[in-house]
Design a protein around this motif. Sequence first.
Motif, PDB file in Angstrom:
ATOM      1  N   ASN A  35     -19.275  -0.210  55.152  1.00 29.34           N
ATOM      2  CA  ASN A  35     -20.082  -1.111  54.345  1.00 29.34           C
ATOM      3  C   ASN A  35     -19.270  -1.598  53.147  1.00 29.34           C
ATOM      4  O   ASN A  35     -18.464  -0.855  52.588  1.00 29.34           O
ATOM      5  CB  ASN A  35     -21.338  -0.407  53.840  1.00 29.34           C
ATOM      6  N   MET A  36     -19.501  -2.845  52.731  1.00 28.92           N
ATOM      7  CA  MET A  36     -18.787  -3.336  51.551  1.00 28.92           C
ATOM      8  C   MET A  36     -19.324  -2.698  50.270  1.00 28.92           C
ATOM      9  O   MET A  36     -18.625  -2.646  49.259  1.00 28.92           O
ATOM     10  CB  MET A  36     -18.869  -4.861  51.458  1.00 28.92           C
ATOM     11  N   HIS A  37     -20.556  -2.193  50.315  1.00 30.78           N
ATOM     12  CA  HIS A  37     -21.152  -1.551  49.135  1.00 30.78           C
ATOM     13  C   HIS A  37     -21.872  -0.290  49.582  1.00 30.78           C
ATOM     14  O   HIS A  37     -22.804  -0.356  50.389  1.00 30.78           O
ATOM     15  CB  HIS A  37     -22.120  -2.507  48.451  1.00 30.78           C
ATOM     16  N   TRP A  38     -21.444   0.851  49.055  1.00 32.65           N
ATOM     17  CA  TRP A  38     -22.115   2.110  49.406  1.00 32.65           C
ATOM     18  C   TRP A  38     -21.997   3.128  48.269  1.00 32.65           C
ATOM     19  O   TRP A  38     -21.984   4.324  48.487  1.00 32.65           O
ATOM     20  CB  TRP A  38     -21.588   2.681  50.718  1.00 32.65           C
ATOM     21  N   SER A  39     -21.931   2.617  47.066  1.00 31.35           N
ATOM     22  CA  SER A  39     -21.905   3.531  45.916  1.00 31.35           C
ATOM     23  C   SER A  39     -23.321   3.730  45.387  1.00 31.35           C
ATOM     24  O   SER A  39     -24.196   2.888  45.630  1.00 31.35           O
ATOM     25  CB  SER A  39     -20.998   2.982  44.823  1.00 31.35           C
ATOM     26  N   PRO A  40     -23.551   4.842  44.656  1.00 25.99           N
ATOM     27  CA  PRO A  40     -22.597   5.844  44.192  1.00 25.99           C
ATOM     28  C   PRO A  40     -22.084   6.722  45.334  1.00 25.99           C
ATOM     29  O   PRO A  40     -22.698   6.822  46.390  1.00 25.99           O
ATOM     30  CB  PRO A  40     -23.408   6.656  43.179  1.00 25.99           C
ATOM     31  N   ASN A  41     -20.920   7.347  45.074  1.00 23.48           N
ATOM     32  CA  ASN A  41     -20.330   8.245  46.054  1.00 23.48           C
ATOM     33  C   ASN A  41     -19.612   9.380  45.336  1.00 23.48           C
ATOM     34  O   ASN A  41     -19.310   9.287  44.141  1.00 23.48           O
ATOM     35  CB  ASN A  41     -19.410   7.486  47.013  1.00 23.48           C
ATOM     36  N   PHE A  42     -19.327  10.444  46.070  1.00 27.35           N
ATOM     37  CA  PHE A  42     -18.809  11.659  45.426  1.00 27.35           C
ATOM     38  C   PHE A  42     -18.204  12.580  46.470  1.00 27.35           C
ATOM     39  O   PHE A  42     -18.413  12.413  47.678  1.00 27.35           O
ATOM     40  CB  PHE A  42     -19.925  12.387  44.669  1.00 27.35           C
TER      41      PHE A  42
END
Length: 396
Positions: free
Chosen positions: A165-172
Amino acid sequence: MKLLIFSFLLLATFSCSKPNVYTSFSVSETNGISRDMEYIVVEWEMRTKPDKDSNFSISGNDGNRVGQILKIVHNNEKYKVTGLFPVSIEANQIKNYFITALDSEPKDTLLIKGSNFDLNIENNHFIADLTKNTFNTDSSLTAGQLHTLSIKNNSNTQLKRTGINMHWSPNFQSTGREYRTSSHITKLSYASVETGRYLTTLVKEGKVPDYPEITIKTCYEFFAGIPYFIYSSEILIEKEIELYLLRNDEMTLDSIFTQLVYPDPKQGVLTQPLYDPSTFNELKYNPIKHDAPWLSFFNPELQLGYGCIRLKYNNTNLKGTPSPLYIPHTKITAVNSDGGRYWNRRLIHEKNTTVPSGSRYYEKNAYFVLNNINDPVVAINSLLECIHNPLKVDYH
């Protein structure tokens, strides 16, 4: 939910001899900025409960415009109705309106295809694809996160990141555990999809596999007629955890843009070549600030840009004190294998960091498209002026 780009107003009841008129008000433009398309939020009272799909219009000397009901609340034997209405207004102009139960032709509307979170949302600037990414080898990625964004220009340019995906934040990530993103939310504690002619909102709250200590909340807001959408997220740490990486405001893209544009507190607005090693060397020693107000990728040949205006950024924990950060900054990353580029805000940057229970990280951003634009800075400043100076609504 508070939308920073609109006016949120106190209720005032208006008595009028005309039938089916519920309140009257004026809209004022006080910042010298003409608005071709902007929204106002208006509240009024009714003795009978309207249907959520009922049509109400703002009526004035420039005609009628139908709105969208956002909320209905029962209050002391009456119903308080909150509605969203589109307006156009010249710089320093005042317009008078009243609310009436009148159906009228909408100016622009969203086109929604799909169901639940598997949606394509289209306005007259772009098509946002939030469907499940079936091309990704990670079958756990869920729908409801921005997969691609197709720009309505001569070439129908599609913004995407091949394979994810071009956008999948937040992430950790924690050492010894899998990298996880908001696209991995599988255990939902709350979910809501509210579709409408002007505003469609997608809200998720839940957990991702392997991280029971963390709850993620996300919200997309898409509007008709406006070249941006709004996204907010919150990470809440419910049980102490050690994180090696924590970030939000991440957009990852294939090689379509050639320039990076951003404001530097000492040097002013800078434009850097996005594929020159010198840019990354400069950013290594002088990174973009973690609280920079905006940034954008741009392609002057295509006259196309895509970027972020950071509306809110708050890392206060549940006790009102700062949540842990480690070398916070905004990072521009080069994917050397295939030429991809992405920006992301690093909250914890590649160091094992203990994050106590109650820690919280919040963002609210407007992601905008610049189309057929020669000067991105002028266009971004125009957006900033409108967003940070909403129209004023006064009840009569």
